[in-house]
Design a protein around this motif. Structure first.
Motif, short mmCIF file in Angstrom:
data_model
loop_
_atom_site.label_atom_id
_atom_site.label_comp_id
_atom_site.label_asym_id
_atom_site.label_seq_id
_atom_site.Cartn_x
_atom_site.Cartn_y
_atom_site.Cartn_z
N UNK A 317 0.85 -1.19 0.00
CA UNK A 317 0.00 0.00 0.00
C UNK A 317 0.89 1.24 0.00
N UNK A 318 0.29 2.36 -0.40
CA UNK A 318 1.02 3.62 -0.38
C UNK A 318 0.03 4.72 -0.01
N UNK A 319 0.49 5.69 0.80
CA UNK A 319 -0.35 6.82 1.18
C UNK A 319 -0.02 8.03 0.31
N UNK A 320 -1.06 8.60 -0.30
CA UNK A 320 -0.88 9.77 -1.17
C UNK A 320 -1.91 10.82 -0.79
N UNK A 321 -1.43 12.00 -0.40
CA UNK A 321 -2.31 13.10 -0.02
C UNK A 321 -3.36 12.68 1.01
N UNK A 322 -2.95 11.83 1.93
CA UNK A 322 -3.86 11.40 2.99
C UNK A 322 -4.75 10.23 2.63
N UNK A 323 -4.66 9.73 1.40
CA UNK A 323 -5.45 8.59 0.96
C UNK A 323 -4.55 7.36 0.87
N UNK A 324 -5.09 6.20 1.20
CA UNK A 324 -4.33 4.96 1.13
C UNK A 324 -4.74 4.15 -0.09
N UNK A 325 -3.77 3.82 -0.92
CA UNK A 325 -4.00 3.00 -2.12
C UNK A 325 -3.42 1.63 -1.84
N UNK A 326 -4.22 0.58 -2.07
CA UNK A 326 -3.80 -0.78 -1.74
C UNK A 326 -3.79 -1.67 -2.97
N UNK A 327 -3.01 -2.74 -2.89
CA UNK A 327 -2.98 -3.79 -3.89
C UNK A 327 -3.64 -5.05 -3.34
#
Length: 588
Positions: A317-327
């Motif tokens: 996962x990665x956090x971008x601008x306060x949002x978490x993107x997951x695989x």
């Protein structure tokens, strides 16, 4: 007794007779010479009628001249209310034959006395009309019309559309090409007998012009296979709907186009109006991961990321601008091809952000997203592609893996032609012989690189689209899954499963785009739900069109990947095909 010659009474009678004869002769002479045109005109009014002749609507055929929509002759009965006065017995017979209530028959006379025309029964069997006319009811007349009939029942129902009672197209291709199919009415002068029925004495003042026939690019055999596979998937996955479009990779010709469930246009009183929509064109949605090949094409075109770069994916996962993107997967690192193969949102985001949202957005627009396809199908929704002055990292990331934009299925199929044609976008066409020229969008090197990545997305280790693989053929494709949006955000447990594939990848002939809406049984991922539909259809399509397998292709000289299509591929029908409607019940 006096002789008659000298009898005054006889002379008077004779004089009166001669006088009356002269008056009568003079009157007849006057009528014949001076009033001839007036009397002839009055006679014609009583014994002739000017009738507008209805043109035959053009027939719609598939590419092999299989009829898809035809017009059959029917009869229409109409009345002149000023003359219409049936006896009680005749009114009873009208009720018996036409199911017209006797009181309604009387009302027809009472309520339309100021009119000279009213329909009695429209588009009925000519034999029934003949039975009514033999009743010799005053003021009842007959005219020939046509009724639209769809021989293939529910097949292609949302695409062909249908006409209204006046034979004007109101849905689908019937509406889109109504001006060509309609023709122009004519005018005929009919002589009427004592029963006000037209005799065979006809004077044509203006012949009608029949409508033009249409030959579609549709292949009814392939359409059969697509509909059968969609219906099977619809029931197996307990889905809301399933749609697909199959096109020829080189020409953009639409070979099959379907939405399930369907309806029978010959029995419109019983179907649900919801089934009319051709969801391939009318429905737009966030496409999810099927957009990633285009994002990767933008990355490769920009050359900001090294094509041999290894991208760190862990911890998933990665956090971008306060949002978490997951695989969904558990990969530690991936190369660019691996990002497509494993459909990594994390990896796609990390290579998209340096490239820039503006670059990806521009490419998507050039590929035809956000604008009408070349078909201009009635009711087509064009969707949207975000165009921001300032792109945040999260906006770029979400666009790169298929969110924050909306597309329709036809746009997807059209856009994927760039990977089958060395970067050239081929517009869609649905009328045979009206294929449109291609235009270059991306370089051949980029197109072929992404195509190779999509091959790995089907055949590579851990590939999401492995269920689309076909023995003996190299297949390229990309699966996708997107959550359904609502006014309050994304809905729980409601998804769309998608797959877009190219077959064969090393000599493209077919592109097929598929979407299954709200599958509720057997999972919801595109690779599990939509990819098997591609496999089922393309196995049949490759076989019946005799497309060489990899092994056969390697043993003979053939055009390169971007070569011309097989010469006889779409010019000769396959006579060993199954019945077109076999095992495809009409629903609704």
């Amino acid at each position: 007794m006096k002789p008659l010659a000298t009898n005054p009474r006889f002379a008077i009678v004779l004089a009166v007779f001669y006088t009356l004869s002269m008056v009568l002769a003079a009157k007849v002479t006057y009528l014949m010479i001076f009033s001839h045109e007036f009397l002839a005109s009055e006679g014609r009014k009583r014994t002739t009628r000017m009738i507008e002749t209805i043109p035959v609507r053009g027939t719609i055929f598939d590419r092999f001249s299989q009829p898809l929509a035809v017009s059959t002759p029917v009869s229409t009965l109409w009345v002149n209310p000023k003359q219409f006065d049936p006896t009680n017995q005749q009114a009873a017979l009208l009720k018996e034959h036409l199911d017209i209530n006797e009181s309604l028959t009387k009302n027809l006379t009472l309520n339309t006395q100021n009119k000279s025309f009213a329909y009695l029964a429209r588009r009925i069997d000519p034999q029934l009309a003949n039975t009514i006319m033999e009743l010799s009811i005053p003021g009842v007349y007959e005219r020939q019309e046509y009724k639209r009939y769809y021989p293939q029942s529910s097949m292609l129902a949302q695409s062909i559309g249908f006409t209204n009672i006046d034979q004007n197209g109101i849905e689908g291709i019937e509406l889109m090409y109504n001006h060509k199919l309609s023709g122009l009415p004519g005018i005929e002068e009919h002589t009427l007998n004592l029963h006000k029925r037209a005799t065979r004495e006809i004077v044509v003042h203006k012949p009608f012009t029949p409508g033009d026939n249409l030959h579609l690019t549709i292949d009814s055999t392939l359409q059969h296979y697509v509909e059968k596979a969609l219906l099977k998937a619809l029931m197996k996955n307990a889905a809301k709907s399933a749609s697909a479009i199959l096109i020829h990779a080189k020409t953009g010709e639409i070979l099959a186009l379907s939405t399930m469930p369907s309806f029978n246009p010959n029995a419109r009183k019983s179907f649900n109006a919801e089934l009319i929509r051709n969801r391939v064109f009318t429905d737009v949605y966030e496409p999810g991961s099927v957009i990633k090949p285009f994002s990767m094409a933008a990355v490769l075109t920009a050359k900001i990321i090294d094509k041999d770069a290894i991208i760190q994916i862990a911890p998933g996962f990665v956090k971008i601008n306060g949002y978490t993107i997951r695989d969904v997967g558990r990969d530690s690192q991936l190369d660019l091809a691996g990002i497509i193969r494993r459909s990594s949102n994390v990896g796609m985001s990390k290579v998209a952000i340096p490239t820039g949202g503006a670059v990806i957005s521009q490419l998507l627009t050039e590929l035809g997203f956000g604008i009408n396809t070349a078909i201009y199908f009635p009711g087509e929704s064009v969707g949207t592609v975000p165009v921001n002055r300032v792109w945040s990292d999260i906006a770029t990331a979400s666009l790169s893996y298929g969110y924050s934009l909306s597309v329709n299925l036809a746009q997807l199929a059209q856009a994927y032609t760039v990977f089958a044609n060395d970067g050239n976008l081929v517009p869609l066409s649905i009328i045979k012989g009206e294929a449109k020229p291609a235009r270059n969008v991306i370089s051949p090197e980029v197109a072929n690189s992404v195509l190779s990545m999509m091959v790995q997305a089907v055949d590579g280790p851990g590939a999401g689209g492995k269920r689309a693989a076909i023995d003996g053929y190299t297949i390229a494709g990309k699966s996708g899954t997107s959550r359904k949006a609502s006014s309050g955000g994304y809905q729980n447990n409601k998804y769309r499963a998608m797959f877009v594939g190219i077959a064969p990848a090393n000599a493209p002939e077919f592109i097929m785009a598929i979407i299954v809406d709200e599958p509720t049984a057997g999972g919801y991922f595109g690779g599990a739900i939509a990819a098997p539909i591609f496999k089922e259809v393309l196995e049949d399509a490759l076989r019946i069109r005799n497309i060489p397998s990899d092994e056969r292709r390697s043993t003979r000289a053939t055009p390169g990947r971007a070569g011309a299509p097989s010469p006889a591929m779409f010019t000769t029908p396959i006579h060993s095909q199954p019945p077109l409607r076999a095992h495809i019940p009409a629903t609704g």
